[in-house]
Design an enzyme around this catalytic site. Structure first.
Site, mmCIF file in Angstrom:
data_model
loop_
_atom_site.group_PDB
_atom_site.id
_atom_site.type_symbol
_atom_site.label_atom_id
_atom_site.label_comp_id
_atom_site.label_asym_id
_atom_site.label_seq_id
_atom_site.Cartn_x
_atom_site.Cartn_y
_atom_site.Cartn_z
ATOM 1 C CG ASP A 186 -8.027 -6.156 1.866
ATOM 2 O OD1 ASP A 186 -8.609 -5.063 1.756
ATOM 3 O OD2 ASP A 186 -6.851 -6.321 1.520
ATOM 4 C CG HIS A 214 -1.967 -1.078 1.173
ATOM 5 N ND1 HIS A 214 -3.030 -1.060 0.306
ATOM 6 C CD2 HIS A 214 -2.088 -2.216 1.904
ATOM 7 C CE1 HIS A 214 -3.773 -2.139 0.498
ATOM 8 N NE2 HIS A 214 -3.214 -2.862 1.448
ATOM 9 C CD GLU A 241 -4.941 -9.526 2.988
ATOM 10 O OE1 GLU A 241 -5.113 -8.366 3.414
ATOM 11 O OE2 GLU A 241 -4.094 -9.826 2.132
#
Length: 251
Positions: A174, A44, A148
């Site tokens: 997620d 990220h 996730e």
């Protein structure tokens, strides 16, 4: 100094932090605060390879174990990061046992994996003995996978037993999105899914890593024999500290 992997196997309580700020000083402060490990987040962030290497060196200098989270479909990063001296790799979004097996093969030398041989920082570029460095890598390299998604949840009972997987790290955020409950990480359905991941992981004899989002979560996870925790992200810790500092002075 014992490796992070040996401490996890011994069920020592270990606390980590996601690191998204590409700063050696920030990492030194994390180490000074007493954290056991950090996870540099490449999924990220736009942290460059040069910045990552500086962060790794800073962590080593501060005797702080460092893992790196890599995005899906980036196998080329794994060997580079391990050769640079990280303690292990965190693989985002593992959805089935085949992907878990591929993660192991990327991280380990033969016979468990297919990692290419080279003289690396871990062997002092060959001066420390290549055979010994390879043996040490087999016992100290951590393979951490994240579950996730709904697909990963459906396959967790086959994912967790994968030989060579050391830790399963929850991914409630997620996972909440995959369950059509975006950001509702405390929703009973999301919590039940995370606990299913925990049970399957522990049944397979692997370590489960929790991400407590409230202080009350700590005792709940400890009651489930969890001793490995990621307790936030450096940006969030900094944000809250700045807000509290400013608020205190304004009052």
């Amino acid at each position: 100094m014992p490796s992070l992997k040996s401490r996890i196997i011994a069920r020592d309580e270990c606390f980590g932090l996601f690191c998204s700020i590409p700063s050696a000083v920030a990492l030194e402060q994390v180490a000074a605060a007493g954290y056991d490990f950090v996870i540099i987040d490449l999924e990220h962030t736009l942290i460059s390879p040069e910045q990552v290497e500086t962060m790794i060196l800073a962590a080593h200098g501060a005797q702080l174990a460092v893992l790196v989270r890599v995005p899906p479909q980036t196998p080329h990063l794994v060997v580079q990061l391990l050769d640079a001296g990280v303690a292990g790799i965190v693989f985002a979004r593992i959805d089935d046992a085949q992907q878990a097996q591929q993660a192991v093969e990327l991280c380990h030398y033969a016979p468990l994996g297919q990692r290419g041989l080279n003289a690396t920082r871990a062997s002092r570029y060959g001066m420390g003995g290549l055979t010994e460095a390879t043996r040490r890598a087999a016992t100290e390299t951590l393979v951490v996978i994240m579950v996730e998604s709904r697909q990963g949840l459906d396959n967790i009972e086959s994912i967790a037993p994968t030989e060579g997987v050391d830790v399963v790290l929850e991914g409630a955020a997620d996972l909440s999105q995959s369950l059509d409950l975006t950001w509702q990480t405390s929703h009973p359905q999301v919590q039940a899914a995370v606990e299913r991941v925990c049970v399957a992981t522990q049944t397979a004899g692997k370590a489960f890593c929790a991400i407590p989002r409230e202080l009350d979560d700590m005792q709940r996870w400890r009651g489930k024999r969890v001793s490995l925790f990621v307790i936030g992200d450096d940006r969030g810790v900094m944000r809250r500290a700045h807000l509290a500092h400013l608020s205190a002075h304004k009052e």
